[in-house]
Motif scaffolding. Structure first.
Motif, PDB file in Angstrom:
ATOM      1  N   ASP A  60      73.142   5.395  33.592  1.00 58.38           N
ATOM      2  CA  ASP A  60      72.522   4.076  33.666  1.00 58.38           C
ATOM      3  C   ASP A  60      71.046   4.143  34.032  1.00 58.38           C
ATOM      4  O   ASP A  60      70.247   3.326  33.571  1.00 58.38           O
ATOM      5  N   ARG A  61      70.673   5.120  34.844  1.00 57.29           N
ATOM      6  CA  ARG A  61      69.262   5.338  35.203  1.00 57.29           C
ATOM      7  C   ARG A  61      69.010   6.837  35.196  1.00 57.29           C
ATOM      8  O   ARG A  61      69.743   7.589  35.825  1.00 57.29           O
ATOM      9  N   PHE A  62      67.963   7.262  34.496  1.00 56.79           N
ATOM     10  CA  PHE A  62      67.658   8.691  34.474  1.00 56.79           C
ATOM     11  C   PHE A  62      66.159   8.896  34.302  1.00 56.79           C
ATOM     12  O   PHE A  62      65.427   8.002  33.877  1.00 56.79           O
ATOM     13  N   SER A  63      65.715  10.092  34.661  1.00 54.59           N
ATOM     14  CA  SER A  63      64.317  10.474  34.460  1.00 54.59           C
ATOM     15  C   SER A  63      64.275  11.764  33.655  1.00 54.59           C
ATOM     16  O   SER A  63      65.139  12.635  33.826  1.00 54.59           O
ATOM     17  N   GLY A  89      71.721  12.617  40.406  1.00 48.89           N
ATOM     18  CA  GLY A  89      70.774  12.080  41.377  1.00 48.89           C
ATOM     19  C   GLY A  89      71.325  12.133  42.791  1.00 48.89           C
ATOM     20  O   GLY A  89      72.520  12.351  43.015  1.00 48.89           O
ATOM     21  N   ASP A 147      65.700  11.574  44.787  1.00 50.60           N
ATOM     22  CA  ASP A 147      65.636  10.640  43.659  1.00 50.60           C
ATOM     23  C   ASP A 147      67.064  10.302  43.246  1.00 50.60           C
ATOM     24  O   ASP A 147      67.866  11.195  42.971  1.00 50.60           O
ATOM     25  N   ARG A 148      67.399   9.026  43.201  1.00 55.01           N
ATOM     26  CA  ARG A 148      68.771   8.616  42.911  1.00 55.01           C
ATOM     27  C   ARG A 148      69.100   8.624  41.420  1.00 55.01           C
ATOM     28  O   ARG A 148      70.264   8.480  41.045  1.00 55.01           O
ATOM     29  N   ARG A 149      68.095   8.798  40.574  1.00 47.27           N
ATOM     30  CA  ARG A 149      68.341   8.816  39.138  1.00 47.27           C
ATOM     31  C   ARG A 149      68.862  10.180  38.691  1.00 47.27           C
ATOM     32  O   ARG A 149      68.519  11.207  39.265  1.00 47.27           O
ATOM     33  N   THR A 150      69.680  10.198  37.659  1.00 47.03           N
ATOM     34  CA  THR A 150      70.051  11.453  37.010  1.00 47.03           C
ATOM     35  C   THR A 150      68.788  12.050  36.399  1.00 47.03           C
ATOM     36  O   THR A 150      67.961  11.333  35.834  1.00 47.03           O
TER      37      THR A 150
END
Length: 284
Positions: A134-137, A229, A159-162
């Motif tokens: 759902d959220r990634f960098s 993340g 960082d909580r993003r994948t």
């Protein structure tokens, strides 16, 4: 806004390995282009043959080593009304591949830029990883220098993003070990190699386990890493009341106050001084 007499710059999403992933539009654009700027002209010729496309274009190499020198020439041809297609070895141009410099120059020159989208190692690996999407960098290639790499991973540790990285087979074991040290041995990850190719392989597990595996059995080919993340406590949850209540619960279970404060600080990701202040302010 493009100028009326200028050409069009077209970015082509190339197959990662399996030519059947090329879209009909990519084949069409290769057939109609006046100029094709290819990261590897030999690979382009092979793809043209696999797609059954006869290109009428002038084919020129356009890779990291000559990108700066050839950009002006391609812009001139765009000014002359040429349709210039850019294709890399796999995936979308500009994404850790040649293309960004030319795209930026074309935009600055008022030339139309469009794309025939296609395969992406980033989103393919992300989908295959089994990790949250759902959220990634996208972080590209990790720095080669150990100090720079360590600083980057330290900055990303919470960082909580994948996170998605590219890496080479030569550096993958060292990179995984550095990630395990920065993110934790048990941080979930997926090592995806040779995506869509004959020997496609996805290794899933903790970073420590993947690092040991890469050391014992070095993976070959093109590698995309997907890292879970950070899932630690949200600082907003660390209210004085919540901290004091957590310490009280541990004390009630038989833990002495000093050990309870240390455990709560670790659980909430705050300094022990903050836990101490919470106890003072809430219990007096």
């Amino acid at each position: 806004m493009s100028t009326s007499s200028s050409g069009v710059l077209v970015l082509l999403g190339a197959p990662l390995g399996n030519p059947e992933d090329a879209s009909p539009r990519v084949a069409s654009e290769l057939a109609r282009a006046d100029v094709i700027a290819a990261e590897d002209t030999r690979r382009l010729q092979r793809l043209l043959g696999e797609l059954g496309v006869t290109a009428r274009a002038t084919i020129t190499s356009y890779f990291e080593g000559n990108e700066a020198g050839k950009t002006d020439s391609l812009i001139e041809q765009l000014y002359d009304g040429k349709r210039v297609a850019v294709i890399t070895d796999g995936g979308m141009p500009s994404v850790s591949d040649p293309g960004y410099r030319l795209v930026r120059a074309a935009i600055d020159a008022g030339i139309e830029v469009t794309a025939a989208p296609g395969p992406s190692a980033v989103t393919t690996a992300l989908a295959l990883s089994g990790l949250p999407c759902d959220r990634f960098s996208f972080e590209g290639f990790a720095p080669r220098k150990e100090g720079e790499r360590r600083r980057l991973f330290a900055a990303l540790a919470e960082d909580r993003r994948t996170m998605v990285f590219f890496e080479s087979p030569r550096r993958i074991a060292d990179t995984l070990r550095a990630m395990a040290e920065a993110f934790g041995e048990d941080r979930a990850a997926a090592l995806c190699r040779e995506l869509t190719k004959t020997y496609e392989d996805v290794r899933r597990g903790g970073l420590g386990e993947l690092a040991e595996g890469a050391q014992a059995d070095p993976p070959r080919g093109e590698i995309t890493l997907v890292i879970e993340g950070w899932s630690g406590p949200d600082p907003e949850d660390a209210t004085p009341e919540a901290l004091a209540a957590a310490v009280a619960a541990l004390e009630a279970a038989g833990t002495d106050r000093k050990a309870a404060m240390k455990e709560v600080a670790t659980r909430f990701g705050v300094p022990r001084r903050e836990v101490y202040n919470a106890l003072i302010n809430t219990t007096g």
